[in-house]
Design a protein around this motif. Structure first.
Motif, PDB file in Angstrom:
ATOM      1  N   SER A  43      -2.324  14.763  -5.302  1.00 15.95           N
ATOM      2  CA  SER A  43      -3.045  16.209  -4.535  1.00 15.95           C
ATOM      3  C   SER A  43      -4.424  15.416  -3.651  1.00 15.95           C
ATOM      4  O   SER A  43      -5.043  13.612  -4.359  1.00 15.95           O
ATOM      5  N   GLU A  60      -8.540  16.489  -1.678  1.00 10.16           N
ATOM      6  CA  GLU A  60      -9.751  16.948  -0.863  1.00 10.16           C
ATOM      7  C   GLU A  60     -10.198  15.748  -0.038  1.00 10.16           C
ATOM      8  O   GLU A  60     -10.874  14.963  -0.458  1.00 10.16           O
ATOM      9  N   CYS A  69      -5.344  23.287  10.614  1.00 17.12           N
ATOM     10  CA  CYS A  69      -6.078  24.139   9.422  1.00 17.12           C
ATOM     11  C   CYS A  69      -7.547  23.045   9.874  1.00 17.12           C
ATOM     12  O   CYS A  69      -8.208  24.881   9.232  1.00 17.12           O
ATOM     13  N   ARG A  84      -2.366  27.338   7.383  1.00 15.46           N
ATOM     14  CA  ARG A  84      -1.826  26.617   6.097  1.00 15.46           C
ATOM     15  C   ARG A  84      -1.659  25.208   6.654  1.00 15.46           C
ATOM     16  O   ARG A  84      -0.697  25.544   7.331  1.00 15.46           O
ATOM     17  N   GLY A 120      -1.309  21.922   3.027  1.00 19.65           N
ATOM     18  CA  GLY A 120      -2.421  21.974   2.514  1.00 19.65           C
ATOM     19  C   GLY A 120      -3.273  23.822   3.377  1.00 19.65           C
ATOM     20  O   GLY A 120      -2.470  24.239   3.926  1.00 19.65           O
ATOM     21  N   GLU A 121      -5.107  23.722   2.582  1.00 20.66           N
ATOM     22  CA  GLU A 121      -5.199  25.076   3.337  1.00 20.66           C
ATOM     23  C   GLU A 121      -6.822  24.122   3.714  1.00 20.66           C
ATOM     24  O   GLU A 121      -7.409  23.617   2.434  1.00 20.66           O
ATOM     25  N   TRP A 130      -7.782  20.800   1.293  1.00 26.34           N
ATOM     26  CA  TRP A 130      -7.184  20.991  -0.413  1.00 26.34           C
ATOM     27  C   TRP A 130      -5.688  20.954  -0.037  1.00 26.34           C
ATOM     28  O   TRP A 130      -5.279  20.748   1.351  1.00 26.34           O
ATOM     29  N   ALA A 131      -5.074  19.324  -0.593  1.00 21.57           N
ATOM     30  CA  ALA A 131      -3.229  19.500  -0.240  1.00 21.57           C
ATOM     31  C   ALA A 131      -2.934  18.807  -0.817  1.00 21.57           C
ATOM     32  O   ALA A 131      -3.373  18.586  -2.087  1.00 21.57           O
TER      33      ALA A 131
END
Length: 476
Positions: free
Chosen positions: A109, A111, A162, A168, A189-190, A203-204
């Motif tokens: 993950s 960010e 995004c 998204r 992510g979004e 964030w993804a």
């Protein structure tokens, strides 16, 4: 993560461990079952159908492995939430290494904070992208440097949509690691919105799907290979059928000899394709009126299937016709056919019976090369003619073939056939079954009626090879 969730939103609590553990156990049992079936499948010398099936097994295992990983992540809860905007970034310190054998080692993950231009990566993401774990994470501007040139516009478009339009992210791109290995990464992510509604960060979750895509490509390639093989087989079958139909006399109905005045032979034939193979074999039958008034009757079988064999059959049949028209007698004709096969670039074996019928004396002169002898039916009984010496065509150089003669009578029925007509039987048993038809033949009016009786008896039988039958009935 919903688009309205800010960076300091409390982490969602993981679902009940019992239910997720049960799903994980079921997934692993299913994975074990699939792997057991896969291990039983042969791995060497596979045909396209088997390769395609094995590739599907591999794909199923990868899908189940991914499901296992995702369920484990669901059970264990999300990784630590990256620092909120404005907070000191933890990305400058080396993230902890993923556990050895961790199910989550292929899911990471990240960010990216738009206000501070800082990035925060999980330890798994370093491993996925092949980055030094002590190096700072890449910003959104730096991330495309890892991506293949042709995939960069895709990544840029996803990120722009995004950040600008709050869409998204759900797409893939390929990255080149420092060791030169190319990996396929799926990113979902979004945007994370600030209190005033502006985009504060992105964030993804990034997932290494390289092996999964490799398995999918293998399935696609083997499926395409199988389709091409089927198309080639269909084309070969069509060509072989067209060649066969162009060479052999038509078998739907009685055979007609075009220049014969008073008919002395009533002729009919039938061809039975293999039920076990879509490819045409090398069986043939023929009836031809010769220049001297005699009639040529022949059946034969060239080993193999496909266009090459059908072409070889056409060559042999053309040679039989040409030599017979030139007056060559059956024994000598067989010797010449044997030399022809012996001289071909691709050696082959064949069997044949060749007969010349002389109507003025009702004499049948014939020779054979490793082939079932003609059957003679007279007055409700049948017998096999005594075979003169003759080996398979192409079996040995310089073979000599003897001839035999038989005097026929009006009403006699002569049946010539190839081996596959009565499948699954010894030659003696097959002949006996044909001879058992004698009483029925005796009541038939035409050769075509007799062929129909043969088809009623043997036509629906499953056969591994092609077969044909030729019936000649003496009318005068």
């Amino acid at each position: 993560m919903p688009s309205h969730l800010s960076a300091d939103h409390p982490a969602a609590q993981p679902p009940g461990r019992g239910s997720v553990d049960a799903l994980i156990s079921q997934t692993r049992r299913l994975k074990g079952d699939v792997d057991a079936v896969r291990r039983e499948a042969p791995s060497d010398g596979l045909d396209p159908q088997e390769r395609w099936q094995r590739a599907l097994y591999d794909l199923a295992l990868h899908q189940l492995t991914d499901l296992d990983e995702h369920l484990a992540q669901l059970r264990d809860g999300p990784p630590p939430v990256p620092s909120a905007p404005g907070a000191p970034s933890a990305a400058r310190t080396a993230p902890p290494a993923p556990r050895r054998g961790s199910l989550l080692s292929r899911v990471g993950s990240a960010e990216w904070n738009l206000l501070t231009d800082e990035a925060s990566w999980s330890g798994e993401l370093y491993q996925i992208l092949g980055r030094d774990r002590t190096a700072p994470p890449l910003t959104l501007d730096e991330l495309p440097s890892l991506v293949l040139d042709e995939d960069r516009p895709r990544l840029t478009g996803m990120v722009t949509d995004c950040l600008v339009d709050a869409k998204r992210i759900d797409g893939e791109f390929r990255v080149v690691r420092r060791d030169g290995e190319v990996r396929t990464v799926h990113m979902m992510g979004e945007p994370v919105l600030a209190a005033d509604g502006s985009t504060a960060s992105m964030w993804a979750v990034l997932r290494d799907v390289s092996e999964l895509r490799r398995s999918e490509r293998a399935v696609s390639e083997t499926r395409d290979s199988l389709q091409r093989q089927r198309q080639r087989a269909q084309s070969e079958h069509r060509l072989a059928v067209e060649l066969q139909e162009a060479v052999l006399p038509p078998w739907r109905g009685s055979l007609r000899l075009p220049h014969q005045g008073t008919e002395t032979l009533d002729l009919a034939a039938h061809y039975l394709p293999s039920s076990a193979s879509a490819l045409i074999g090398g069986d043939w039958y023929d009836a031809l009126e010769l220049a001297d008034g005699e009639t040529l009757l022949s059946v034969g079988d060239l080993t193999g299937h496909g266009v090459a064999v059908a072409s070889g059959m056409a060559t042999l049949l053309g040679a039989v016709r040409g030599m017979a028209m030139a007056g060559t007698q059956p024994g000598q004709l067989m010797s010449l056919l044997n030399q022809l096969l012996d001289a071909t670039v691709q050696p082959a074996l064949g069997s044949a019976v060749c007969c010349r019928y002389r109507p003025e004396s009702r004499t049948l002169v014939w020779a054979q090369a490793g082939h079932p002898a003609p059957l003679l039916f007279r007055s409700g009984t049948g017998r096999r003619l005594n075979s003169p010496d003759g080996v398979l065509l192409g079996a040995t150089s310089g073979a000599v073939y003897a001839q035999a003669e038989e005097t026929l009578e009006p009403g006699d029925l002569l049946l010539l056939h190839t081996d596959g007509l009565v499948p699954g039987r010894s030659s003696t048993a097959a002949v006996n079954r044909l001879l058992d038809l004698a009483p029925r033949f005796d009541g038939a009016r035409t050769a075509q009626d007799c062929v129909r009786m043969v088809m009623e008896e043997f036509g629906e039988t499953e056969r591994e090879d092609d077969a044909c039958v030729l019936i000649a009935r003496v009318t005068s």
